[in-house]
Design a protein around this motif. Structure first.
Motif, short mmCIF file in Angstrom:
data_model
loop_
_atom_site.label_atom_id
_atom_site.label_comp_id
_atom_site.label_asym_id
_atom_site.label_seq_id
_atom_site.Cartn_x
_atom_site.Cartn_y
_atom_site.Cartn_z
N ARG A 228 0.68 -1.13 -0.05
CA ARG A 228 0.07 0.08 -0.05
C ARG A 228 0.79 1.24 0.02
O ARG A 228 0.57 2.29 -0.71
CB ARG A 228 -1.06 0.01 1.40
CG ARG A 228 -2.28 0.83 1.13
CD ARG A 228 -2.88 0.79 2.40
NE ARG A 228 -3.51 -0.60 2.90
CZ ARG A 228 -4.47 -1.17 2.38
NH1 ARG A 228 -5.07 -0.52 1.24
NH2 ARG A 228 -4.74 -2.28 2.96
N GLU A 229 2.13 1.11 0.77
CA GLU A 229 2.87 2.26 0.81
C GLU A 229 4.44 1.80 0.82
O GLU A 229 4.65 0.66 1.44
CB GLU A 229 2.51 2.97 2.10
CG GLU A 229 3.28 4.38 2.17
CD GLU A 229 4.84 4.44 2.62
OE1 GLU A 229 4.95 3.57 3.44
OE2 GLU A 229 5.47 5.22 2.23
N THR B 84 2.55 6.18 -2.09
CA THR B 84 1.38 5.55 -1.62
C THR B 84 0.66 5.15 -2.97
O THR B 84 0.20 5.81 -3.95
CB THR B 84 0.44 6.56 -0.92
OG1 THR B 84 1.29 7.16 -0.20
CG2 THR B 84 -0.71 5.72 -0.21
N TYR C 18 -5.03 -2.25 -3.68
CA TYR C 18 -3.64 -1.99 -4.05
C TYR C 18 -2.97 -2.95 -4.71
O TYR C 18 -2.12 -3.20 -5.55
CB TYR C 18 -2.85 -1.43 -3.02
CG TYR C 18 -2.66 -2.30 -2.06
CD1 TYR C 18 -3.61 -2.87 -0.85
CD2 TYR C 18 -1.41 -3.12 -1.64
CE1 TYR C 18 -3.20 -3.59 0.14
CE2 TYR C 18 -1.12 -4.53 -0.85
CZ TYR C 18 -2.16 -4.39 0.14
OH TYR C 18 -1.68 -5.50 1.08
N GLU D 100 1.93 10.55 -3.56
CA GLU D 100 0.77 9.95 -3.67
C GLU D 100 0.49 9.58 -5.05
O GLU D 100 0.67 10.24 -5.95
CB GLU D 100 -0.30 11.16 -3.29
CG GLU D 100 -1.74 10.35 -3.18
CD GLU D 100 -3.03 11.58 -3.25
OE1 GLU D 100 -4.04 11.25 -3.40
OE2 GLU D 100 -2.37 12.63 -3.03
#
Ligand SMILES: Nc1ncnc2c1ncn2[C@@H]1O[C@H](COP(=O)(O)OP(=O)(O)OP(=O)(O)O)[C@@H](O)[C@H]1O
Ligand SMILES: CC(C)(CO)[C@@H](O)C(=O)NCCC(=O)O
Ligand SMILES: [K+]
Length: 249
Positions: A84-85, A90, A96, A137
């Protein structure tokens, strides 16, 4: 030595790095697991210690390859997995795990190099675009058919579009309207990709003004590079991300 693999839908890109300095020792592109083993066997004075890989193939296909590498070379294999990150980026997908891992790694590589907003374009079997803002992001992206798919759809779904590889290669020396089938198709598809790039650049500009970097990667990167002179062609962008996602300690 470290073996790195990028297993795409049509080809496996491989390279061998020295374990100490990370210097490039050998590299290649193959179209099957068997051809990969043959290429690696033919390397002299190379003992593979570890392997890291990314695959957009099915789990079964990927596991077969991993088993083969373990048996043939006795190496440990680590595989990039969805996150996810990671490394300041991100993942922007609703789910994801559904984002292609080659896209994810190219994004990690791009954001690492840009240290700011970036647009990552990959020209392989499929073409992808991904937008990453300055704060890491992932805004999302686009997927469309790449050159091999566009060309093959025309060949498969028409009766009279037929030409060989040599004609295809010759056709792309110019962008002028085609005067034979090979020129018309190859230049037409190439224009579709170039138009795609211009639209992505417009979108990036609407988000970030001039404050972003563009990275282009994938086997067909050269086809579009001149419509984005500001872009940096990084042919190993997926590998840059692979090293971030799978550090070998
Ligand atoms: N040395 C090479 N070997 C194979 N294909 C190449 C090579 N150089 C350029 N190409 C071109 O690259 C394209 C394939 O791109 P690439 O290898 O990045 O993707 P892929 O592995 O087939 O698919 P993807 O990564 O999208 O799943 C083909 O259109 C091919 O013509
Ligand atoms: C889009 C491709 C085929 C590009 O190689 C790959 O990233 C993939 O299979 N992705 C899964 C679908 C997605 O990214 O939404
Ligand atoms: K790819």
């Amino acid at each position: 030595m470290i073996l790195e693999l990028d297993c795409g839908n049509s080809f496996i890109k491989w390279r061998v790095l020295s374990a100490e300095l990370g210097a490039l020792v050998a590299e290649g592109v193959v179209d099957s697991d068997g051809a990969l083993v043959d290429s690696l066997r033919s390397l002299e004075k190379i003992s593979l210690g570890k392997c890291r890989l990314v695959s957009v193939r099915t789990e079964d296909e990927t596991n077969l390859l991993i088993g083969l590498l373990r048996r043939e070379f006795g190496i440990s294999v680590v595989c990039a997995s969805p996150a996810r990150e990671m490394s300041g980026v991100t993942n922007g997908y609703d789910d994801y795990e559904r984002l292609g891992l080659d896209r994810w790694l190219a994004m990690l590589g791009g954001f690492h190099l840009a240290k700011g907003a970036c647009l990552v374009l990959d020209f392989g079997t499929a073409v992808t675009a991904d937008f990453i803002s300055a704060d890491g992001e992932h805004l999302g992206g686009f997927i469309c058919p790449g050159m091999p798919l566009m060309r093959n759809q025309l060949r498969t779904h028409t009766r009279k579009i037929r030409y060989g590889d040599l004609a295809a290669e010759r056709a792309l020396t110019s962008q002028a309207p085609g005067r034979n089938t090979a020129e018309a198709v190859e230049r037409g598809c190439s224009l579709m990709l170039r138009g795609f790039v211009l639209t992505q650049l417009e979108m990036a500009r609407s988000y970030w003004g001039d404050d972003y970097r563009v990275f282009i990667t994938g086997g067909d990167a050269e086809l579009v590079s001149d419509v984005a002179p500001e872009a940096r062609i990084v042919s190993d962008l997926v590998f840059v991300g692979l090293a971030i996602a799978c550090p070998l300690s």
